[in-house]
Design an enzyme around this catalytic site. Structure first.
Site, short mmCIF file in Angstrom:
data_model
loop_
_atom_site.label_atom_id
_atom_site.label_comp_id
_atom_site.label_asym_id
_atom_site.label_seq_id
_atom_site.Cartn_x
_atom_site.Cartn_y
_atom_site.Cartn_z
N HIS A 1 53.49 32.51 36.44
CA HIS A 1 52.49 31.76 35.66
C HIS A 1 52.78 30.27 35.76
O HIS A 1 53.92 29.85 35.68
CB HIS A 1 52.53 32.19 34.19
CG HIS A 1 51.57 31.42 33.34
ND1 HIS A 1 50.24 31.76 33.25
CD2 HIS A 1 51.73 30.31 32.58
CE1 HIS A 1 49.63 30.90 32.44
NE2 HIS A 1 50.51 30.01 32.03
N SER B 1 51.58 31.45 22.83
CA SER B 1 50.25 31.66 23.41
C SER B 1 50.38 32.10 24.88
O SER B 1 49.79 33.11 25.30
CB SER B 1 49.45 30.36 23.30
OG SER B 1 48.30 30.40 24.07
N ARG C 1 43.04 25.71 17.16
CA ARG C 1 44.01 24.63 17.39
C ARG C 1 43.35 23.47 18.13
O ARG C 1 43.66 22.30 17.87
CB ARG C 1 45.19 25.17 18.22
CG ARG C 1 46.13 26.07 17.43
CD ARG C 1 47.04 26.86 18.34
NE ARG C 1 47.79 26.02 19.26
CZ ARG C 1 48.21 26.39 20.47
NH1 ARG C 1 47.96 27.62 20.91
NH2 ARG C 1 48.89 25.57 21.21
N LYS D 1 50.07 36.38 26.57
CA LYS D 1 49.15 36.82 27.63
C LYS D 1 49.90 37.50 28.77
O LYS D 1 49.44 38.49 29.35
CB LYS D 1 48.34 35.62 28.13
CG LYS D 1 47.26 35.21 27.11
CD LYS D 1 46.52 33.95 27.49
CE LYS D 1 47.29 32.73 27.05
NZ LYS D 1 46.49 31.55 26.75
N ASP E 1 45.07 35.29 20.13
CA ASP E 1 45.40 34.02 20.78
C ASP E 1 44.14 33.23 21.11
O ASP E 1 44.10 32.02 20.93
CB ASP E 1 46.22 34.28 22.05
CG ASP E 1 46.37 32.99 22.87
OD1 ASP E 1 47.00 32.05 22.36
OD2 ASP E 1 45.82 32.92 23.98
N1 URA Z 1 47.98 27.19 27.56
C1 URA Z 1 47.87 28.28 26.81
O1 URA Z 1 47.60 29.35 27.31
N2 URA Z 1 48.10 28.19 25.48
C2 URA Z 1 48.41 27.04 24.88
O2 URA Z 1 48.61 27.02 23.68
C3 URA Z 1 48.50 25.89 25.68
C4 URA Z 1 48.27 25.99 27.02
#
Ligand code: URA
Ligand code: CA
Length: 434
Positions: free
Chosen positions: A82, A183, A168, A187, A161
Site C-alpha cells: 500500500h 484508517s 474528518r 482497509k 472508516d
Molecule cells: N488515507 C486514508 O485512507 N485514510 C486517512 O485517514 C488518510 C489517508
C-alpha cells in the site's frame, strides 16, 4: 455506556477501553451516534492522541464494521502493498508482477485516482478491454493459477472508516496520526492480507510533508500490524518530485513496462525492488532482504517479470500485444515541449503541482464522477539535480485538448525551480520501519 462520557474521557486525556471504542464505532456505523458527537470525539483524539493499544482497537472495530475478504483459499502467505499516495507512482504495476514471478501470491485490491494522485485501476484500464470487476471466486482462482490478480473493491469493506473519513474531512481532523494509521490499516486488514508492506511517502507531494511525521505514521501502522498479527514493514520514500519521469495513465504503463524490462528510471526501479524485496521476505520466500533483492533482480533480467505482467493483462481481458507494442496503448493528438526559461540546475519539481497539471490535462479526476483521458499527461525530461540549458525541454505535455496547453505550460513552469547552485539529487529511500 454513554457517548458523552466517552468523549469527555478522551477530551481529558484518558485512555479508552476496547469496549468503549467498539461502542462508539458500532453506534456510529449504525447511525445511532450522530455526526456531532463523533466529530467532537475526533477532535478530542486530534488533541489528545491515542495509545498504541487504543489505535489497534480502533482499527479492529472499523474492520468489524463491514465485510472481510476471505483469502484463505489462496495458497501461501498473501502480502499486500500500500502506498500513502504519490504522483507518477506506478510501482504497483511493477512490484505486483515482479514478486508474483518469484512465486509470491499477489491478491491486490486497488482503487481509482482522485485529485493529484493517480490510481492503479485507471492505469490498468489503459489496456483496451482490461477489467477489475472480478468475483471473489474468479479473484481467488486467478491468484492460485497465476499468482496475481488486481480487483476493484466490490465488497462493503470498512464502512465505518468511510463515514468517519468523510466527517474528518469537514471537521479539520484528517491529520491525526492514530486516525490516519487506523484508517489505512483497517482497509488492508479487511482486504485479507497476512502481511503488509507500506510505502509511506514524505515530501511536498505527500500527505506527510516532513520526514519525522512520516516516520511517526509508519511506526503507528507497523505497531497496529504487530498487535493484530499481520506483520507490517514500512518503507519511507521521497515524494518531493514525481516518481520516474511519466505522470498520466498510459504514459505510466509504458514506464512500468520499461522498468519490467530493466531499463526504467533509477528512482522507480530502486523503490520497486525495495518494496518487492520486503514482500518476498514477509511471504517467507527468502530469509534476507538482500537475498530477496537478488532474486527479483534476476526476474527483471531474465524477462520473467515482464512475461508475468503480460499473462496478467491477458487474464483480465486486456490486449497483451500492447505490452510488446506500446504504440497500441492510447496516444494523444499533440505533444508540446516545455522549455527551460534559464540555465542552471533543477532544484525543485513540485510533485503535487505537477500531479495537478496532469489532472488539468485530463489524466485525473477533480471529482469522483469525472471521466479521465488515459492518453494524456506529462513526461519529464529532467529530475532534481539535473543540469538544464535555457530553451532545453524540461518536460513534454501529452495533450488532446488544445485549449488547456497555455495554462498547463505556465503552471508547470511555476512548479519548477532552477538554481545556479549545485544540487544533490534526493535519496529515494529514506528509511525502513519494522
Ligand atoms: N488515507 C486514508 O485512507 N485514510 C486517512 O485517514 C488518510 C489517508
Ligand atoms: Ca512515473
Amino acid at each position: 455506556m454513554q457517548t458523552v462520557d466517552i468523549i469527555r474521557k478522551k477530551r481529558n486525556g484518558g485512555e479508552l477501553t476496547a469496549e468503549e471504542i467498539q461502542f462508539l464505532i458500532k453506534g456510529f456505523a449504525k447511525d445511532e451516534i450522530p455526526d456531532y458527537q463523533m466529530a467532537a470525539w475526533a477532535m478530542a483524539v486530534f488533541f489528545r492522541g491515542m495509545s498504541d493499544r487504543e489505535t489497534a482497537d480502533l482499527t479492529l472495530a472499523m474492520v468489524e464494521s463491514g465485510e472481510q475478504v476471505d483469502l484463505s483459499q489462496i495458497e501461501g502467505r498473501k502480502v499486500d502493498k500500500h502506498s500513502t499516495g504519490g504522483v507518477g507512482d506506478t510501482t504497483t504495476l511493477i512490484v505486483a508482477p515482479l514478486v508474483a514471478s518469484a512465486g509470491v501470491p499477489v491478491a491486490k485490491l486497488s482503487g481509482r485516482g482522485l485529485g493529484h494522485t493517480g490510481g492503479t485501476i485507471d492505469k490498468l484500464e489503459s489496456f483496451r478491454g482490461f477489467t477489475t470487476g472480478l468475483s471473489t471466486e474468479q479473484f481467488v482462482k486467478q491468484v492460485n493459477e497465476l499468482k496475481i490478480a488486481v480487483a476493484g473493491q466490490t465488497a462493503n469493506l470498512t464502512p465505518a472508516d468511510k463515514q468517519l473519513y468523510a466527517l474528518r474531512d469537514v471537521t479539520a481532523t484528517v491529520d491525526s496520526i492514530p486516525l490516519i494509521a487506523s484508517s489505512i490499516m483497517s482497509k488492508k486488514i479487511a482486504g485479507g492480507a497476512d502481511a503488509i508492506v507500506l510505502d509511506v511517502k514524505t515530501g511536498k507531494g505527500a500527505f506527510m510533508k516532513d520526514e519525522e511525521s512520516a516516520v511517526q505514521l509508519a511506526e503507528a501502522m507497523v505497531g497496529i500490524g504487530s498487535r493484530v498479527g499481520r506483520q507490517t514493514v514500512a518503507v519511507i520514500s521521497d515524494m518531493n518530485q514525481p516518481l520516474g519521469y511519466a505522470v498520466g495513465n498510459a504514459l505510466e504503463v509504458k514506464e512500468a513496462i520499461d522498468t519490467l524490462q530493466g531499463r526504467g528510471p533509477d528512482d522507480l526501479t530502486e523503490l520497486s525492488l525495495t518494496l518487492g524485496a520486503h514482500m518476498v521476505v514477509l511471504a517467507g520466500k527468502t530469509d534476507s532482504v538482500t537475498e530477496a533483492r537478488g532474486l527479483l533482480e534476476g526476474k527483471l533480467k531474465d524477462g520473467s517479470a515482464l512475461a508475468k505482467f503480460k499473462e496478467f493483462v491477458e487474464a483480465q481481458g486486456g490486449d497483451p500485444r500492447a505490452v510488446d507494442q506500446t504504440d497500441l496503448l492510447p496516444t494523444v493528438s499533440r505533444q508540446v515541449e516545455v522549455p527551460a526559461p534559464e540555465d542552471g540546475t533543477i532544484a525543485q519539481l513540485e510533485a503535487e503541482e505537477i500531479g495537478l497539471c496532469a489532472m488539468q490535462l485530463g489524466a485525473g479526476r477533480a471529482t469522483k464522477e469525472d471521466r479521465i483521458d488515459h492518453a494524456v499527461g506529462i513526461v519529464l525530461h529532467k529530475k532534481v539535480g539535473d543540469v538544464v540549458s535555457r530553451g532545453e525541454a524540461i518536460a513534454t505535455l501529452h495533450v488532446n485538448d488544445e485549449s488547456k496547453v497555455k495554462a498547463v505550460q505556465n503552471r508547470l513552469l511555476q512548479a519548477v525551480t532552477i538554481t545556479k547552485e549545485r544540487i544533490v539529487p534526493p535519496r529515494q529511500i529514506r528509511s525502513i520501519v519494522t
